[in-house]
Write an enzyme that holds these catalytic residues in place. Structure first.
Site, PDB file in Angstrom:
ATOM      1  N   HIS A 224       0.821  -1.225   0.000  1.00 46.72           N
ATOM      2  CA  HIS A 224       0.000   0.000   0.000  1.00 46.72           C
ATOM      3  C   HIS A 224       0.852   1.271   0.000  1.00 46.72           C
ATOM      4  O   HIS A 224       0.328   2.347  -0.280  1.00 46.72           O
ATOM      5  CB  HIS A 224      -0.913   0.040   1.227  1.00 46.72           C
ATOM      6  N   ASP A 261      -3.111 -10.584  -2.137  1.00 44.28           N
ATOM      7  CA  ASP A 261      -3.638 -10.042  -0.896  1.00 44.28           C
ATOM      8  C   ASP A 261      -5.106  -9.683  -1.091  1.00 44.28           C
ATOM      9  O   ASP A 261      -5.541  -9.367  -2.195  1.00 44.28           O
ATOM     10  CB  ASP A 261      -2.842  -8.792  -0.523  1.00 44.28           C
ATOM     11  N   HIS A 263      -6.567  -7.081  -0.216  1.00 46.06           N
ATOM     12  CA  HIS A 263      -6.669  -5.661  -0.525  1.00 46.06           C
ATOM     13  C   HIS A 263      -5.826  -5.333  -1.761  1.00 46.06           C
ATOM     14  O   HIS A 263      -4.774  -5.930  -1.977  1.00 46.06           O
ATOM     15  CB  HIS A 263      -6.177  -4.820   0.654  1.00 46.06           C
ATOM     16  N   ASP A 348      -4.634 -12.477   4.080  1.00 49.95           N
ATOM     17  CA  ASP A 348      -5.836 -11.937   4.702  1.00 49.95           C
ATOM     18  C   ASP A 348      -7.113 -12.211   3.906  1.00 49.95           C
ATOM     19  O   ASP A 348      -8.192 -11.780   4.293  1.00 49.95           O
ATOM     20  CB  ASP A 348      -5.692 -10.436   4.970  1.00 49.95           C
TER      21      ASP A 348
END
Length: 445
Positions: A224, A261, A263, A348
């Protein structure tokens, strides 16, 4: 301490005396909310994310596997060890970078290491098959500056004195992303672990047909972190730094980054959005943090077509990822023909993870690891390094990473021991098929 022994911190490093602070400590003082603009130094920002020549012109300033004159070594390991190894890994647990009750805590990497030991997947049990590289060095500031602005790097370094005074500060609000007095040093060390594994995997690929796979068990995570600052628990873009390093130091021009991931890896995406030589492919939950990664964002300029985003509807699980791999990931890689594959391995998306709403299982991650390994063998002489990103349920995180190791070793999955089928519900197969068809049409797959 055990942490210092694990990291093998060199006794002296020219980072303004920060590295002696690398030790476990308790957070103290007040939690001061800080905007990134207040940390930035004055003067014009340096945008180092343009053309390739600018990226590779920066000399290597003394990171983990360089000679004193800056010339890169092939690997910190002798050829005899590289020939036998099936897995190489580095652990950088960043024990000082911690906030109580925060999901991105310093318990994450130790939980993984404990699971590897319990399941007999460490060098102690596997001999030369599995090697841990312990004596790696931090990334240099020049390594990081191939991806992040100098303004950001300098600002974060300056912020360490504030963190020293106050115990813990927030450097970005969406995560929220925090920093302690050791964050700068430990983030450089984690980025250096990825660089070291790239060096070692590349060196091993010159010795035989099936080099070991690398896994950087590192934190804080990176995907990120945008070129101009931190975001979403992430400080430096570990995988992005390694991608530029692979290009500049090893001449591996075409880099494929696969990000599974839950996200969207917006920082990695931003860093390479106009780059035709880095193919960034992300599968992520539709509508999840940070709200980026729309399907129609495919790159720009000369990089148009080398960004592929596949948002998956909530509830997607093993079926969706098997379809995504067979119909999107593999065809994209086969067409791109990478020189190395790097993987943002976020765990995740597991059904038990508290921060999202997909329902991957331990077996899903085994399948992904096994399939990506085979892709690397077919397309780029086996060169492949995984980078730990998210994963916040310690049990599902550690068991899934352990099963990833078993996939690397071509050993059967132990997913049946960890996954309870009763926790799963029916996947939205129609919406999954529609998303895959749409992205295949958009990218002419």
């Amino acid at each position: 301490t055990e942490v210092m022994e694990l990291l093998r911190i060199p006794p002296s490093l020219p980072i303004l005396g920060v590295f002696p602070l690398l030790r476990q400590y308790r957070v103290y003082g007040t939690h001061h909310s800080l905007t990134w603009s207040s940390l930035q130094t004055t003067g014009r920002k340096q945008n180092l994310n343009g053309g390739r020549s600018a990226q590779c012109a920066t000399s290597h300033g003394g990171a983990s596997v360089s000679h004193a004159n800056g010339a890169p070594k092939d690997s910190p390991l002798p050829d005899s060890l590289l020939r036998d190894a099936r897995i190489l890994y580095c652990a950088s647990p960043a024990m000082g970078h911690n906030k109580e009750a925060h999901p991105e805590s310093n318990k994450r990497v130790p939980a993984i290491v404990d699971a590897l030991e319990k399941l007999e997947l460490t060098p102690k049990h596997r001999g030369s098959q599995v090697l841990e590289i312990q004596n790696f060095y931090p990334a240099s500031l020049d390594d990081v500056a191939r991806v992040h602005s100098r303004t950001y790097i300098t600002g974060l370094e300056k912020a360490m004195s504030k963190a020293l005074d106050e115990g813990l500060i927030f450097i970005e609000g969406t995560g929220p992303t925090y920093a302690t007095q050791t964050t700068f040093a430990e983030s450089l060390l984690s980025a250096g672990a990825g660089i070291t594994l790239v060096d070692s995997v590349v060196a091993a690929s010159k010795l035989g047909l099936s080099p070991p796979l690398g896994f950087a068990l590192i934190r804080p995570p990176g995907h990120h972190a945008v070129p101009e600052g931190p975001m979403g628990f992430c400080v430096f873009g570990n995988i992005a730094v390694a991608a530029r390093y692979a290009q500049c130091q090893h001449g591996l021009k075409r880099v494929m980054i696969i990000d599974f991931d839950v996200h969207h890896g917006n920082g990695t995406c931003d860093a390479f959005y106009d780059d035709p030589d880095i193919f960034f492919l992300s599968t992520h939950q539709l509508g999840s943090y940070p709200g980026t990664g729309k399907m129609n964002l495919i790159g720009q300029g000369s990089g148009e077509g080398t960004t592929l985003n596949l948002p998956l509807p909530g509830g997607s699980g093993d079926y969706s990822m098997r379809c995504a791999f067979d119909e999107v990931i593999a065809p994209s890689a086969q067409r791109f023909k990478p020189d190395i594959i790097l993987v943002s391995a976020g765990y995740d998306a597991h059904a038990l993870d508290p921060l999202a709403g997909l329902q991957f299982t331990t077996g899903t991650f085994y399948m992904l690891a096994s399939s990506i390994k085979q892709l690397a063998r077919e397309l780029c002489s086996g060169r492949c390094v995984f980078f730990l990103e998210g994963g916040y349920n310690l049990q599902s995180l550690s068991s899934s990473v352990a099963d990833t190791f078993r996939a690397f070793l071509d050993e059967p999955s132990l997913a049946a021991q960890f996954d309870d089928p009763a926790m799963l519900y029916e996947e939205p197969t129609r919406r999954i098929k529609e998303a895959i068809e749409k992205v295949r049409h958009l990218h002419s797959l």
